[in-house]
Design a protein around this motif. Structure first.
Motif, PDB file in Angstrom:
ATOM      1  N   ILE A 109       2.957  36.933 -46.374  1.00  0.00           N
ATOM      2  CA  ILE A 109       3.754  37.685 -45.405  1.00  0.00           C
ATOM      3  C   ILE A 109       3.324  37.228 -44.015  1.00  0.00           C
ATOM      4  CG2 ILE A 109       4.202  39.950 -44.372  1.00  0.00           C
ATOM      5  CD1 ILE A 109       4.016  41.194 -47.051  1.00  0.00           C
ATOM      6  N   VAL A 110       4.297  36.940 -43.180  1.00  0.00           N
ATOM      7  CA  VAL A 110       4.030  36.540 -41.800  1.00  0.00           C
ATOM      8  C   VAL A 110       3.635  37.788 -41.018  1.00  0.00           C
ATOM      9  CG1 VAL A 110       5.058  35.594 -39.703  1.00  0.00           C
ATOM     10  CG2 VAL A 110       5.611  34.584 -41.927  1.00  0.00           C
ATOM     11  N   ASP A 111       2.475  37.747 -40.386  1.00  0.00           N
ATOM     12  CA  ASP A 111       1.959  38.882 -39.615  1.00  0.00           C
ATOM     13  C   ASP A 111       2.305  38.809 -38.141  1.00  0.00           C
ATOM     14  OD1 ASP A 111       0.766  40.451 -41.579  1.00  0.00           O
ATOM     15  OD2 ASP A 111      -1.146  39.412 -41.448  1.00  0.00           O
ATOM     16  N   GLN A 112       2.566  37.641 -37.633  1.00  0.00           N
ATOM     17  CA  GLN A 112       2.813  37.437 -36.193  1.00  0.00           C
ATOM     18  C   GLN A 112       4.302  37.271 -35.958  1.00  0.00           C
ATOM     19  OE1 GLN A 112       0.421  34.284 -34.435  1.00  0.00           O
ATOM     20  NE2 GLN A 112       2.139  33.733 -33.117  1.00  0.00           N
ATOM     21  N   ASP A 113       4.847  37.987 -34.986  1.00  0.00           N
ATOM     22  CA  ASP A 113       6.277  37.877 -34.707  1.00  0.00           C
ATOM     23  C   ASP A 113       6.586  36.538 -34.038  1.00  0.00           C
ATOM     24  OD1 ASP A 113       8.858  38.849 -34.888  1.00  0.00           O
ATOM     25  OD2 ASP A 113       8.811  39.687 -32.873  1.00  0.00           O
ATOM     26  N   MET A 114       7.687  35.958 -34.443  1.00  0.00           N
ATOM     27  CA  MET A 114       8.170  34.670 -33.937  1.00  0.00           C
ATOM     28  C   MET A 114       7.097  33.587 -34.064  1.00  0.00           C
ATOM     29  SD  MET A 114      11.137  35.580 -33.560  1.00  0.00           S
ATOM     30  CE  MET A 114      11.886  34.071 -33.017  1.00  0.00           C
ATOM     31  N   ALA A 131       9.343  32.091 -37.431  1.00  0.00           N
ATOM     32  CA  ALA A 131       9.467  33.131 -38.451  1.00  0.00           C
ATOM     33  C   ALA A 131       9.132  34.483 -37.844  1.00  0.00           C
ATOM     34  CB  ALA A 131       8.536  32.836 -39.617  1.00  0.00           C
ATOM     35  N   GLU A 132       9.944  35.471 -38.171  1.00  0.00           N
ATOM     36  CA  GLU A 132       9.696  36.825 -37.688  1.00  0.00           C
ATOM     37  C   GLU A 132       8.586  37.470 -38.501  1.00  0.00           C
ATOM     38  OE1 GLU A 132      13.361  38.930 -38.018  1.00  0.00           O
ATOM     39  OE2 GLU A 132      14.296  37.838 -36.373  1.00  0.00           O
ATOM     40  N   ALA A 133       7.933  38.467 -37.915  1.00  0.00           N
ATOM     41  CA  ALA A 133       6.919  39.236 -38.638  1.00  0.00           C
ATOM     42  C   ALA A 133       7.577  39.915 -39.836  1.00  0.00           C
ATOM     43  CB  ALA A 133       6.294  40.273 -37.715  1.00  0.00           C
TER      44      ALA A 133
END
Length: 173
Positions: A109-114, A131-133
């Motif tokens: 899961i991506v934790d950091q927005d953009m 990638a969005e959070a």
């Protein structure tokens, strides 16, 4: 008599020291393995099904605490009991899930927005996408600080610290 008493005391102290060493919870020298699968614990997996019940204990008779509703969400297995796996998510919430709902396919899961997806594992590299959070991505290879991920047709390198679902010291080829 005193020599005999000293010898017994010395033996007792040695015995207590040995018991302390054998039962200590200090650093583990050998990797822990699951009793059912003999696979490493903890380890990461993903949710295979579109929905997965998370139960309070390892059987159908235990109450459902909540339901995961995102296919592919990464989970960390922390224990095994029969056909059940104790899992936790990135928020630390946990419970028991039937093994048939889990997959060995690695996701994060991506934790950091953009979060920029880079062409190479270097901060100055060309940005290929963002990638969005909260995006769930497939995990590819990982170096000590970087991982290659892919989602929705885009792929690139991201800092390992910006995703959840991979250990900090994990290397993947």
């Amino acid at each position: 008599m005193r020599a005999r008493l000293r010898e017994c005391a010395s033996l007792a102290i040695s015995f207590l020291f040995l018991i302390g060493v054998l039962t200590s919870t200090g650093p583990v020298l050998a990797e822990e393995r699951g009793r059912v699968t003999n696979l490493p614990l903890p380890r990461y997996v993903s949710l295979k099904a579109a929905e997965g019940n998370v139960r309070r204990g390892p059987s159908l008779s235990h109450r459902i605490d909540w339901v995961y509703t995102r296919r592919g969400v990464p989970l960390q297995i922390t224990a095994e009991f029969g056909h059940w796996r104790q899992v936790r998510d990135r928020d630390g919430a946990g419970g028991w899930v039937h093994y048939s709902l889990l997959s060995g396919v690695r996701t994060v899961i991506v934790d950091q927005d953009m979060l920029p997806l880079l062409r190479a594992p270097r901060p100055e590299s060309e940005v290929l996408a963002k990638a969005e959070a909260g995006v769930i991505a497939r995990l590819g290879e990982c170096s000590i600080d970087w991982c290659r991920i892919s989602a929705d047709g885009a792929a690139g390198w991201v800092p390992k610290a910006a995703i959840w679902g991979v250990d900090a010291d994990e290397i993947r080829e």
